[in-house]
Structures are given as structure tokens and as C-alpha cells.
Motif scaffolding. Structure first.
Motif, PDB file in Angstrom:
ATOM      1  N   GLY A  12       0.881  -1.259   0.014  1.00 53.05           N
ATOM      2  CA  GLY A  12      -0.121   0.106   0.190  1.00 53.05           C
ATOM      3  C   GLY A  12       0.889   1.111   0.132  1.00 53.05           C
ATOM      4  N   ALA A  15       2.755   2.068  -3.185  1.00 58.37           N
ATOM      5  CA  ALA A  15       1.873   2.698  -4.494  1.00 58.37           C
ATOM      6  C   ALA A  15       2.645   3.805  -4.808  1.00 58.37           C
ATOM      7  N   SER A  18       1.847   8.913  -3.160  1.00 59.65           N
ATOM      8  CA  SER A  18       1.463   8.796  -1.735  1.00 59.65           C
ATOM      9  C   SER A  18       0.671   9.736  -1.104  1.00 59.65           C
ATOM     10  N   GLU A  23      -3.428   6.933  -0.693  1.00 56.82           N
ATOM     11  CA  GLU A  23      -2.813   6.132   0.269  1.00 56.82           C
ATOM     12  C   GLU A  23      -4.069   5.308   1.017  1.00 56.82           C
ATOM     13  N   GLY A  26      -4.977   2.987  -1.173  1.00 59.99           N
ATOM     14  CA  GLY A  26      -4.155   1.602  -1.223  1.00 59.99           C
ATOM     15  C   GLY A  26      -4.400   0.858   0.258  1.00 59.99           C
ATOM     16  N   SER A  30      -5.820  -2.895   0.282  1.00 59.57           N
ATOM     17  CA  SER A  30      -5.258  -4.216   0.975  1.00 59.57           C
ATOM     18  C   SER A  30      -6.283  -4.878   1.707  1.00 59.57           C
ATOM     19  N   THR A  58      -1.921  -0.007  -8.449  1.00 59.28           N
ATOM     20  CA  THR A  58      -1.815  -0.336  -7.011  1.00 59.28           C
ATOM     21  C   THR A  58      -2.432  -1.732  -6.739  1.00 59.28           C
ATOM     22  N   LEU A  62      -0.063  -4.530  -5.364  1.00 55.41           N
ATOM     23  CA  LEU A  62      -0.264  -5.262  -4.120  1.00 55.41           C
ATOM     24  C   LEU A  62      -0.450  -6.712  -4.398  1.00 55.41           C
TER      25      LEU A  62
END
Lengths: 201, 334
Positions: A12, A15, A18, A23, A26, A30, A58, A62
Motif C-alpha cells: 500500500g 503505491a 502517496s 494512500e 491503497g 489491501s 496499485t 499489491l
């Protein structure tokens, strides 16, 4: 379990951008990967994956990071062409009407099968994340299949791969082939509705 | 011999046996007079092929066609009406997203209701290829042998069973069940070199004759739907700088420039009267290697990289044939 969680957290923060919003996205991706989101939130996030190229990257990242931490073998799924090769192997599964009449499969082949199923599922996830530049193309209709997709529609998104695929050519071949003995539209019986998504071309 | 291992298929067979029915007198009238049992017995195998071809084009019928390939079973409703000049057909796949195919002579409309779209496909034979009618039975017999192997009841109909064997391994064989009364093909299997069925089509719920033309109407009104025409422009392959070589007995049906997957491709279609194959030529957009495409039932494909072009062969032919055709494609001086 905990180590897996941290993999995703790591992914995350890794990514591409940010910014606060990014974020948060992300993090939520997740959580989606861990199955920790409410159904409603899942849906909205998947919706976002359809149109947000950044979120899509992303998401793929991940998955790569998590897989790489788990095993190099699994991570190799992300290499170019692997998914396509396994999909091809899947599509080439027994073709004779009587499976019992087929020669026994080699041990290696049998070993491959459970993994192949998983790859088909993985391909669907990646397909959901297709950026919106395809939204106007006919393929997009197939991509928007609901999560409870059947096996047939599961395979359809594999066609997003840019390498030549039998399906695409089959649809074009069907158009101009002429069955000599059966009704003229019988070639259309062969191909699934999903193939028709290709027709816009 | 074929073993019907799949429970689904066994169920379907029972369904066919239970549900098929036939108005045979009407059918015989349409097929050109009722033939006596003796006359039918005296038919030669190649005569049967002609009768099957005629019946598929000239009879009015409606039924459910079951298609099976491996574990994949699909059913479609088929309605066919011959108006004295051209044939009309409506095909409704019963699985997957709702679709309908409405055919009138050489034009097929594909209805996609969720997109409110009609895709029109029109076959237009290339003028530079005069007289390329589908191969006649005489020509067919140069590459296949046809024999009568028996008589079986299928779907409640008294059927003649024919077997078509290729002389060479470069094409597939077929087993056919023909309704003795109407000449309509009730069931057909495509066989590999070991005699195993690669795919099967069969009619269930078949009704011959007395088909209301209203049954040809699509399920949806397409008013206001977007209509897309797939345009095929006839071309001369040699003028385009290509020489193709199809297996002996395969005659060219079409050579066109057409849209394909966002780009343009040349497509040449060949048929030997039973099987057909297409050769596609496109500009290469990315590097890659030549490879066979995954087999699906009797359908094989081969992709060949040639400098700045990709040649793809797809058809109801063995994998080796697809590869041989792809490898025989030649660039000629322009």
C-alpha cells in the motif's frame, strides 16, 4: 496471517503516488485483498478499479508484492505470458466427447489443474481493474459481468490479453464459413454469447 | 466407439427421445414427394449427401439444437423457413446473455439487447472469384469416402447412419444421422483419426413443416438500437502481395479486407464442402513467436509471425493442417 497483512501494508505504501487520498485507497485495496471490507464497500472499490487506472496499478502491485512474499513460484504468475499460457492450457482441456476414452493425463498435467483454476480467477480480478479507456468498446460488456459470473464468462475476460486468441478469429471465421449439411447459422451455435462481444471490432 | 459418459448428455438424449416429433407427410411433400421405402433403401451414400444439403436449405423446420463439445453443452432454438427463393433463419442460444441471430439469405443480424445493438454481417462473394459455389458432392468424394453404416432410431425418427471418412489425415471424419423421411440431418459428429467424437450437434424437439413465419421474428423490437455493419471489402490476395496454398480440395470462398479486433485484417476463407478454414493476415503490432492456438473441439488454429505480419489460420481442421496452411503462406513481389 500477520506477516501477510504487513505484506499488503507494504504494498500500500509502495503505491506509485502517496497523496492522502491515494494512500487511503491503497489501504482499502489491501483490506479488500484480505476480505476485510463490507460488501457495499467492496462493490464501490471494484467500481473504482474499473475506471481508476492508478488504483488498478496499485491493485496489481499489491497482488504482486503479496505473491512474491509468499513464493517465487506464485509470483511468476505475474510474468508476461504465463497467465495466457495457462489459460490456453485450460481452454485446450479434453475435447473428446467421452473423457474416459482419452489417454490418461500425465502426472504433471494433473498437478497443474488446481493452479490453473486459480489463475482463471486471478485473471478475472485483473480484468475488473481494466481502465475505462475500454469502456466504449464492446469487450467492456463482458468485463462488466457481475461477481457471481459463471465459468463461461470467467474465461471471456482472458481476451483482454493482446496476444492473438482463438476466440477472436473464431468469431470472424464463423461469419464467413458455410456449413454444407446443417442449417446455415449452426456455426453460431459453436460460439458463446461472450464471443459476440468481439463483434464491434 | 463413442461412450456417452456425461450424465448431462445422457439426460439430453432422453429428452430428445421423449420430445422429438415429426409431421412426416408434410415433410415428404416438401422434399419433393414421398419416396417409397425401397427407393430410400436404394439411395447411394452420395445421394444421401445431396438430400441432406437440399433438406437443410429447402425444408421448414423448428427445433432445439443441442451442441456438445467436451463437457460444454449448449442448446439453441432454431427456426428455418424457405420462402421459395431464400431461406430465413432465427437462432436463439439458450445459455449465457440473451442473443439472437436472424438470418435472411446471406445477411445475419446479431441482436445484443443489453447494449441495444444490432451487428449486421453480410456475406458478399468476391467478384474476382467467379463461380465459387460450395464444392459439389462429386468433388467432395475425391477427398472423402462415404458409406452407409446402419439404421438407427434417433429422437423418435427412423434415421440412416452415414460415415464420412477422409482419405488423408489432413481433415476430420463425420458420422451423420439422417431422417429417412425428410432427409434432414438429425445428428452429426465430427470425428478425429481415432474415431472419437470431437463435437456433436443434434436436434431435439424437431418439428418439420407447418412453421409459422412469425416464429422468425426477434424477441425484441430493435427500434432505436444502434446498427453496426461489419463490412468486408473483397480483395485480390495476389494484388495485396500474398500467395496462399490451401490443402487439396479446399476451394476459396471469400477473400476480404475486414475489421478485426480494432484493426484491419485480410481474411481468406476456404471450404472443401464439409470443413472450412480461414487465413487471417494482419500487421504485426508486437514481437512474438509462432505458435499453435489451443484446440477447441474440432477447431484448431496456428499463428505464424512473418516479418512485419501475423498470419493466423483457424478452422475445423486438425492442428497439423492449420500449421501447414500457415507455413505455406508466401509474400510475393509487389
Amino acid at each position: 496471517m500477520n506477516s501477510e497483512r504487513s505484506d499488503h501494508d507494504h504494498g500500500g505504501t509502495a503505491a506509485p503516488r502517496s497523496g492522502g487520498e491515494e494512500e487511503g485507497c491503497g489501504q482499502r485495496l489491501s483490506c479488500l485483498l484480505d476480505g476485510e471490507l463490507e460488501p457495499g464497500e467492496c462493490r464501490s472499490l471494484i467500481e473504482r478499479l474499473r475506471s481508476d487506472e492508478e488504483a488498478c496499478r496499485t491493485w496489481v502491485l499489491l497482488n504482486c508484492v503479496g505473491d512474491a512474499m509468499r513464493s517465487a513460484e506464485v509470483a511468476s504468475w505475474h510474468s508476461n505470458g504465463f497467465v495466457a499460457r495457462v489459460s490456453a492450457a485450460l481452454a485446450g482441456e479434453p475435447t473428446a466427447l467421452a473423457p474416459s476414452a482419452l489417454p490418461p493425463r500425465s502426472a504433471g498435467r494433473r498437478w497443474l489443474l488446481p493452479g490453473a483454476g486459480a489463475v482463471a480467477a486471478a485473471v478475472v480480478l485483473v480484468a475488473v481493474g481494466l481502465p475505462s479507456r475500454q469502456a466504449t468498446s464492446p469487450e467492456a460488456v463482458a468485463v462488466s459481468a457481475p461477481p457471481a459470473a459463471t465459468l463461461a464468462s470467467v474465461r471471456a475476460p482472458v481476451q483482454i490479453d493482446r496476444s492473438p486468441k482463438l476466440e477472436r478469429y473464431l468469431a470472424a471465421h464463423r461469419e464467413l464459413s458455410e456449413p454444407a449439411l446443417m442449417p446455415n447459422s449452426t456455426p453460431y451455435v459453436r460460439t458463446s454469447g461472450a464471443v459476440l462481444q468481439q463483434e464491434g471490432r | 466407439m463413442l461412450r456417452l459418459a456425461s450424465p448431462t448428455w445422457r439426460w439430453l438424449c432422453s429428452a430428445i427421445l421423449l420430445s422429438a416429433f415429426l409431421s412426416s407427410t408434410q415433410a415428404q411433400e416438401r422434399a419433393g414427394g414421398a419416396a417409397s421405402a425401397d427407393a430410400i433403401d436404394a439411395r447411394r451414400p452420395e445421394q444421401w449427401l445431396q438430400i441432406i444439403q437440399q433438406a437443410a436449405r429447402r425444408l421448414d423446420y423448428a427445433g432445439t439444437m443441442v451442441y456438445q463439445q467436451g463437457t460444454d453443452v449448449r442448446m439453441s432454438r432454431v427456426v428455418h423457413v424457405f420462402d421459395g427463393k431464400v431461406s430465413h433463419e432465427r437462432l436463439q442460444p439458450m445459455e449465457g446473455r440473451p442473443r439472437e441471430f436472424i438470418r435472411r439469405a446471406d445477411e445475419v443480424k446479431c441482436l445484443i439487447p443489453e447494449a441495444r445493438r444490432v451487428v449486421v454481417e453480410r456475406k458478399s462473394r468476391a467478384e474476382s472469384f467467379p463461380g465459387f459455389a460450395a464444392a459439389g458432392t462429386a468433388e467432395l468424394l475425391q477427398h472423402y469416402s462415404v458409406r452407409i453404416v446402419g439404421r438407427e432410431r434417433v429422437g423418435g425418427l427412423d434415421c440412416q447412419v452415414l460415415e464420412i471418412q477422409p482419405h488423408e489425415g489432413d481433415r476430420y471424419g463425420y458420422r451423420l444421422w439422417v431422417d429417412r423421411a425428410s432427409g434432414l440431418l438429425i445428428r452429426s459428429q465430427t470425428l478425429n483419426e481415432r474415431g472419437e467424437a470431437l463435437e456433436q450437434m443434434a436436434f431435439a424437439d424437431l418439428r418439420i413443416g407447418g412453421i409459422d413465419r412469425d416464429q422468425l421474428k426477434p424477441s425484441w423490437s430493435t427500434d432505436g438500437w444502434k446498427v453496426d455493419e461489419v463490412t468486408h471489402r473483397p480483395i485480390d490476395l495476389r494484388e495485396q502481395g500474398w500467395r496462399l496454398l490451401a490443402p487439396s480440395g479446399f476451394r476459396p470462398l471469400y477473400a476480404v479486407r475486414r475489421p478485426l479486433a480494432g484493426g484491419q485484417a485480410l481474411q481468406a476463407v476456404y471450404s472443401d464442402g464439409l470443413a472450412s478454414l480461414s487465413v487471417f493476415i494482419e500487421p504485426a503490432t508486437a514481437a512474438g513467436s509462432s505458435e499453435a492456438l489451443p484446440q477447441r473441439g474440432p477447431i484448431n488454429g496456428y499463428v505464424r509471425r512473418m516479418d512485419d505480419s501475423i498470419v493466423t489460420v483457424v478452422g475445423e481442421v486438425p492442428a497439423d493442417t492449420a500449421r501447414t496452411v500457415a507455413q505455406a503462406v508466401e509474400r510475393i513481389g509487389r
